[in-house]
Enzyme design. Structure first.
Site, PDB file in Angstrom:
ATOM      1  N   HIS A 120     -29.727 -44.007  21.236  1.00  0.00           N
ATOM      2  CA  HIS A 120     -29.561 -42.527  22.410  1.00  0.00           C
ATOM      3  C   HIS A 120     -28.759 -42.546  23.311  1.00  0.00           C
ATOM      4  CE1 HIS A 120     -30.846 -45.810  25.399  1.00  0.00           C
ATOM      5  NE2 HIS A 120     -31.619 -46.076  24.467  1.00  0.00           N
ATOM      6  N   ASP A 121     -27.899 -41.936  24.352  1.00  0.00           N
ATOM      7  CA  ASP A 121     -26.965 -41.589  25.193  1.00  0.00           C
ATOM      8  C   ASP A 121     -25.910 -42.287  24.595  1.00  0.00           C
ATOM      9  OD1 ASP A 121     -29.029 -40.557  27.177  1.00  0.00           O
ATOM     10  OD2 ASP A 121     -29.883 -41.947  26.577  1.00  0.00           O
ATOM     11  N   GLY A 138     -27.736 -48.604  22.787  1.00  0.00           N
ATOM     12  CA  GLY A 138     -27.946 -47.456  23.551  1.00  0.00           C
ATOM     13  C   GLY A 138     -26.675 -47.285  25.118  1.00  0.00           C
TER      14      GLY A 138
END
Length: 260
Positions: A120-121, A138
């Protein structure tokens, strides 16, 4: 006109551009936008919101847009953006942002091989290549034209500069400065990524400036701040030098050192 296999599921809330092909057992969820000519292979799963550029290819079992692996995650999170012409081979996974209104991004022309994972991200630049089993945690940032060999794992929040080549297997826990080759466990800078610089048309004079800049950083200066100041004073302010200086000044996790 798109071609959709009878056993595939395409949510009415998905948007398909002309020429999209979707294979048997694939799932395309609500909020997914597939650009012209995308190919979704057997049993691939795409969850929205996701904006996918033209000509992307998703091989069997790849999965895009699933919830990030975050304990105590709050809210639905954001989405995923993938640039045109990117290829995800079998079982590649890309998780959506954990923040509503934001996106995990993979750039244009990337090639992610079997089993690679983008958490994520993350922000992955253009023309990046991940070999089999690469995993980035992440919030990792990867510059353009990076090449990671098999089984490279990157700790969350690490930054990888543009034009970097990382040899695996290894665990990357610090930032990797631009235009370098790195290998070993723990990793160490082994030199300039001369081949990559040549392929991008960077002239010999600029490569020599980069080499001099890294010698100041690794061998002469006592601190990163001193090195950045000296590089700016002593070398022509070309794009590559400025990129390097900005990178080392912005590093929060510290950078890997070595020799060039």
């Amino acid at each position: 006109m798109s071609r959709i296999h009878p056993s595939a599921h395409v949510d009415p809330g998905a948007i398909l551009a002309p020429g999209v092909r979707i294979g048997p057992g694939a799932v395309v969820g609500a909020g997914v936008q597939l650009g012209e000519g995308c190919e979704v292979g057997p049993h691939a799963v795409l969850e929205g919101p996701a904006v996918i550029g033209a000509g992307c290819r998703f091989f069997a079992g790849s999965a895009v847009g699933a919830e990030g692996q975050v304990v105590h995650l709050e809210g639905k999170g954001g989405g995923v953006e993938i640039g045109a012409g990117t290829v995800l081979r079998e079982t590649v996974t890309i998780h959506r942002s954990m923040h509503e209104g934001k996106a995990t991004r993979v750039g244009e022309g990337c090639y992610l091989m079997v089993g690679a994972h983008v958490a994520h991200d993350c922000r992955v630049g253009d023309r990046v290549i991940f070999a089999n089993g690469v995993a980035i945690g992440g919030h990792v940032k990867v510059g353009d034209d990076g090449v990671f060999s098999g089984l490279v794992a990157v700790h969350q929040f690490v930054q990888i500069g543009p034009g970097v080549m990382i040899g695996g297997p290894c665990g990357v826990r610090k930032d990797v400065p631009p235009y370098t080759t790195v290998e070993g466990d723990p990793p160490r800078v082994r030199g300039l990524n001369v081949v990559g610089l040549r392929r991008r048309g960077v002239p010999a004079e600029v490569r020599a400036h980069l080499k001099r800049a890294y010698r100041i950083l690794f061998e002469e200066a006592t601190t990163v701040a001193e090195a950045a100041d000296r590089i700016e004073r002593e070398l022509p302010p070309g794009r590559e030098i400025q990129t390097m200086v900005q990178f080392i000044r912005s590093s929060e996790r510290g950078i890997y050192r070595g020799a060039v």
